[in-house]
Design a protein around this motif. Structure first.
Motif, short mmCIF file in Angstrom:
data_model
loop_
_atom_site.label_atom_id
_atom_site.label_comp_id
_atom_site.label_asym_id
_atom_site.label_seq_id
_atom_site.Cartn_x
_atom_site.Cartn_y
_atom_site.Cartn_z
N LEU A 155 -9.64 -1.99 7.52
CA LEU A 155 -10.74 -1.33 6.83
C LEU A 155 -10.46 0.16 6.65
N VAL A 156 -9.98 0.76 7.71
CA VAL A 156 -9.71 2.21 7.69
C VAL A 156 -8.49 2.52 6.84
N GLY A 157 -7.47 1.68 6.95
CA GLY A 157 -6.22 1.93 6.24
C GLY A 157 -6.35 1.87 4.73
N LYS A 158 -7.40 1.23 4.25
CA LYS A 158 -7.61 1.12 2.79
C LYS A 158 -8.19 2.39 2.18
N ILE A 159 -8.71 3.26 3.03
CA ILE A 159 -9.37 4.47 2.51
C ILE A 159 -8.32 5.43 1.95
#
Length: 230
Positions: A155-159
């Motif tokens: 989830l975080v890496g997609k930002i």
């Protein structure tokens, strides 16, 4: 001037104001009174019991940085999860700096992690810089230990963003993940899934951490982007 503001100005420390103002350059210095955090927490403890504190909680936006932090510390004192979430979401759009954002860590969240997770996913998609930063921070605080799942760094890496204060929190998240969930997040670096800035900054923070072994630090250094390629 309100009674609370008068009390804050009575605690003013000019040297601290000058020091702290340099750490939050995006805030107008006139919004910073210069009161240290321990004094703000002590003041909050007393102020929370007063009837006027309810009026204060419904008087957003506040005029001063210290008032924002008192608001956050008051939210932390709320023991009912639903009420705490409601007050947090009311407050988040008014956060305008990394310090107020990062200090907000309501204890009641620990007991309601699955409900919190649903809110975090909403916060991560917010157009507001510090709401996104807060969401990443909550994933870092609550979901890198026994409640960890590989879907969370995903989830975080997609930002992807150009916002400095979001990217710094992304780096902090992945540096902490390298210390706590090394095998799960190493592919984000080996396969270069993050932006060059976040990638390098996370490795820098991990290398500076005492929680990462020397062997792992040596390997992480080999994964850094060369500065001239960023």
């Amino acid at each position: 001037m309100t009674e609370l503001q008068e009390e804050l100005f009575s605690l003013r420390d000019e040297k601290y104001k000058e020091f702290f103002s340099a750490l939050v350059p995006n805030i107008d210095k006139r919004q910073i009174i210069g009161v240290k955090t321990p004094q703000l927490k002590k003041l909050t403890k007393d102020f929370y019991q007063k009837p006027e504190s309810r009026i204060f909680m419904n008087s957003l936006p506040h005029e001063y940085y210290e008032e924002n932090n008192i608001h956050g510390f008051m939210i932390e004192r709320i023991k009912d999860f639903d009420e705490c979430i409601a007050e947090t979401e009311k407050y988040l759009p008014y956060i305008d700096n990394w310090a107020s954002c990062d200090q907000l860590r309501p204890p009641v969240f620990k007991k309601h992690r699955q409900e919190l997770l649903k809110k975090i996913k909403v916060w991560l998609s917010s157009p507001h810089v510090y709401t996104v930063r807060f969401g990443i921070g909550m994933l870092m605080v609550h979901f890198l230990d026994e409640d960890f799942s590989p879907e969370y760094p995903e989830l975080v890496g997609k930002i992807r963003t150009e916002e400095y204060y979001v990217n710094m929190m992304l780096a902090w998240y992945f540096a902490t993940a390298l210390a706590k969930q090394y095998d799960s997040v190493l592919p984000y670096f080996a396969e270069r899934k993050l932006s060059p800035f976040v990638h390098n900054k996370a490795i820098q923070k991990a290398v500076e951490s005492r929680r990462v072994s020397d062997e792992r630090k040596a390997f992480l250094r080999t994964l850094k982007y060369c500065e001239d390629k960023i």
